[in-house]
Enzyme design. Structure first.
Site, PDB file in Angstrom:
ATOM      1  N   SER A 126      -9.645   2.003   2.909  1.00 37.76           N
ATOM      2  CA  SER A 126      -8.743   2.731   2.035  1.00 37.76           C
ATOM      3  C   SER A 126      -7.756   1.852   1.275  1.00 37.76           C
ATOM      4  CB  SER A 126      -7.964   3.763   2.850  1.00 37.76           C
ATOM      5  OG  SER A 126      -7.131   3.123   3.803  1.00 37.76           O
TER       6      SER A 126
ATOM      7  N   LYS B 207       0.850  -1.207   0.000  1.00 39.87           N
ATOM      8  CA  LYS B 207       0.000   0.000   0.000  1.00 39.87           C
ATOM      9  C   LYS B 207       0.882   1.252   0.000  1.00 39.87           C
ATOM     10  CE  LYS B 207      -3.953   1.934   2.586  1.00 39.87           C
ATOM     11  NZ  LYS B 207      -4.829   1.767   3.771  1.00 39.87           N
TER      12      LYS B 207
ATOM     13  N   SER C 134      -9.906  -0.431   7.077  1.00 38.08           N
ATOM     14  CA  SER C 134      -9.332  -0.217   5.744  1.00 38.08           C
ATOM     15  C   SER C 134      -8.691  -1.438   5.114  1.00 38.08           C
ATOM     16  CB  SER C 134      -8.311   0.921   5.775  1.00 38.08           C
ATOM     17  OG  SER C 134      -8.971   2.161   5.839  1.00 38.08           O
TER      18      SER C 134
END
Lengths: 95, 510
Positions: free
Chosen positions: B176, B101, B200
């Site tokens: 996210s 990420k 997330s």
């Protein structure tokens, strides 16, 4: 809760931000709705409850205090938009 | 001479049941791939070639990657291959590609948190989790799209544009960690790292039909994770099944001398055993999660998952989740307060965006931040400034910290009665792009089922549990007591062995 221009301007200062006119309009509306929702928390009985800022009873996890090589200045300055090879350059704070 | 392709090998070695209109997986799991590499049936370079090819072909439709690291990946592959050739033991995932990420620092690879504020920023050090991956012989192949600064639930707010759900490109991948979920679901990478501050990892896993683990707070180092809300953030694994995620969690967990908040004194060591019964296990089912606001098909799928646990011998115990009305306000007050503090570091001077219109120091600060941050990030910084400000601190921030203490106590009491709590991950399946982005309060309330684990620091897994009538994946959450990841993984293994939902793969042959 009503978010007026004065409070919004105060929050801009605290946040070190300058909003555009459309952002001001959008965020003051959003803040009003969000804070109204959050106000439900006021009804929760928290008398004699201690604040909790960490999930576990926390003792700082220290590492041994030994000397180690630090990241080189040259590497760190690579990400600075303005530098003179030695230090980060910023405008003077006095005239 | 190693000449087989990944797909060729696994097409001949993996058989799964097939659901109508869904092609089943021919791409291997990460552990299957590692076994092929260890047996020298395929080389690390061939594996990389396969995945970079898949990304090049498919990702233009998904937008899950923000940066690729071909050069460093090939260099790392060479080193790992030499060790594999010498039969050196690195880890159970040696040679397996992984993507990271975009809020986790990777030395020499752009890391922007999907924000204009950090566009072009190249970390000069690796996050501790990345160091551990490299030591384990895993190959970092790129950085994954997300919501700006991990603030969102749809991966629509980053500068790289929205991530598209591989099950339906018109829908969000969740957030996210939406890029991580979409890339793994589309088999563009076998494993990914995400981060979870309020759901997330779990929510995008649910939206994309994959498996993910939000570890106990303090189990995985946060050093090098670009901070959003430091008392809530945790890095965790995202993969196609629980075994892959467990293998990755084992690698990234444990102490870190650069993170003063680590709690776990040694890495997890999960047993390989595969029980198929859960006799004696008690699972709590919070019935008030299934009242208003939840999609009927989501609710039914979670109840079916609970029934499956019951069939495996577990006892399902209904209860009323306490403090439910207070969870979202508590979470958003604390998260925004911590965000306003953490994001004060962005000044336009040390790194990141510098406004071209600024002359004075004050202008540099204000204009760089105003130009660099997107609207959702500004919203949360300002909300945080508000709840911390004089006159409002006691009513909001201090009150939320007390509510958090009550919630933690409630969870402690629940885990005296139950081994796990089963619940939905999100109230709906993946929604369409743009559908909720203009209603921040609606987006916040959708985090109802996930933020409790973050506030109480607890571990939770997100597991696929079927599809809705539109063919979109559904997931459920199993939450455990602190540092009981081994139990959660054992229960997840039982569930996945009894069902095939995690084996389904979207059509991505665009």
């Amino acid at each position: 809760m009503k978010i007026d221009d004065k409070l919004l301007s105060y929050l801009e200062d605290l946040s070190c931000l300058t909003l555009t006119a459309s952002e001001k309009s959008q965020l003051s509306d959003d803040f009003g709705k969000i804070l109204e929702y959050m106000d439900i928390l006021g009804g929760l009985d928290t008398i004699d409850v201690s604040e909790m800022s960490h999930p576990f009873p926390h003792v700082n996890a220290f590492r041994p205090d030994t000397v180690k090589e630090s990241t080189s200045r040259e590497l760190i300055l690579k990400n600075a938009p303005h530098h003179n090879g030695e230090i980060i350059v910023a405008p003077p704070t006095y005239e | 001479m190693i000449t087989n392709s990944v797909t060729d090998i696994v097409e001949n070695s993996v058989t799964h049941s097939v659901a109508p209109s869904i092609t089943h997986s021919v791409a291997p799991s990460a552990l299957e791939l590692a076994a092929l590499l260890k047996a020298k049936k395929i080389s690390v370079a061939e594996v990389l070639d396969h995945y970079f090819g898949a990304i090049e072909k498919t990702d233009p439709h998904l937008n899950s990657f923000l940066a690729l690291a071909k050069e460093s990946a090939l260099a790392q592959a060479k080193i790992v291959q030499e060790k594999l050739n010498l039969n050196e033991t690195l880890s159970s995932l040696a040679g397996v590609p992984i993507a990271i990420k975009d809020n986790i620092s990777t030395q020499g690879i752009k890391t922007a948190c999907a924000s204009k504020m950090l566009d072009g920023y190249v970390p000069v050090y690796d996050a501790s989790v990345v160091t551990k991956l490299k030591q384990a012989g895993m190959i970092v192949i790129g950085k994954l799209n997300m919501d700006e600064f991990a603030m969102g639930g749809s991966s629509e707010t980053g500068i790289g544009g929205p991530v598209h759900n591989p099950w339906d490109l018109s829908r969000v991948a969740g957030g996210s960690s939406g890029g991580s979920a979409a890339a793994v679901a589309a088999r563009l990478v076998p494993l990914a790292l995400g981060s979870d501050t309020g759901g997330s990892i779990r929510q995008p896993c649910s939206f994309c039909g994959i498996t993910g683990i939000k570890p106990t707070y303090g189990a995985v180092s946060r050093y090098g994770l670009i901070a959003y809300a430091s008392s809530l953030d945790q890095i965790g694994p995202m993969g196609v099944n629980i075994d892959d995620c467990a293998a990755l969690l084992k690698i990234i967990s444990g102490p870190c001398e650069k993170d003063s908040t680590w709690v776990l004194d040694k890495p997890f060591d999960f047993k390989e055993s595969q029980p198929n019964r859960l006799d004696g296990v008690k699972i709590g089912l919070p019935i008030n999660y299934f009242a208003d606001g939840i999609d009927k098909e989501v609710a039914e799928s979670v109840l079916r998952a609970a029934k499956e646990f019951e069939n495996a011998g577990a006892t399902i115990c209904e209860f009323e989740m306490p403090l439910l009305d207070y969870v979202i306000p508590t979470y958003y007050i604390i998260a925004c307060a911590e965000a306003s503090s953490n994001l004060s570091r962005y000044d336009g001077l040390k790194y990141g965006h510098l406004s071209k219109n600024a002359n004075t120091l004050d202008e540099i600060y204000r204009l760089s931040r105003s130009e660099g941050f997107g609207i959702e990030t500004k919203r949360r910084i300002m909300l945080g400034s508000f709840v911390l400000s004089s006159g409002y601190y006691e009513a909001y921030y201090q009150k939320a910290l007390k509510a958090r203490a009550l919630l933690k106590k409630a969870y402690d009491q629940l885990f005296e009665q139950y081994n796990f709590i089963i619940s939905p991950v999100a109230p709906t399946s993946a929604y369409r792009h743009g559908e909720n982005i203009t209603d921040p309060l609606k987006m916040y309330i959708a985090d109802l089922y996930t933020v409790g684990a973050n506030l109480a620091g607890l571990p939770a897994v997100s597991l696929p549990c079927g599809f809705d009538s539109e063919g979109l994946p559904l997931g459920f959450q199993l939450c455990g007591n602190a540092f009981k990841e081994a139990d959660l993984i054992m229960a997840s293994r039982v569930y996945q062995a009894r069902t095939g939902h995690h084996l389904k793969k979207p059509e991505v042959d665009f």
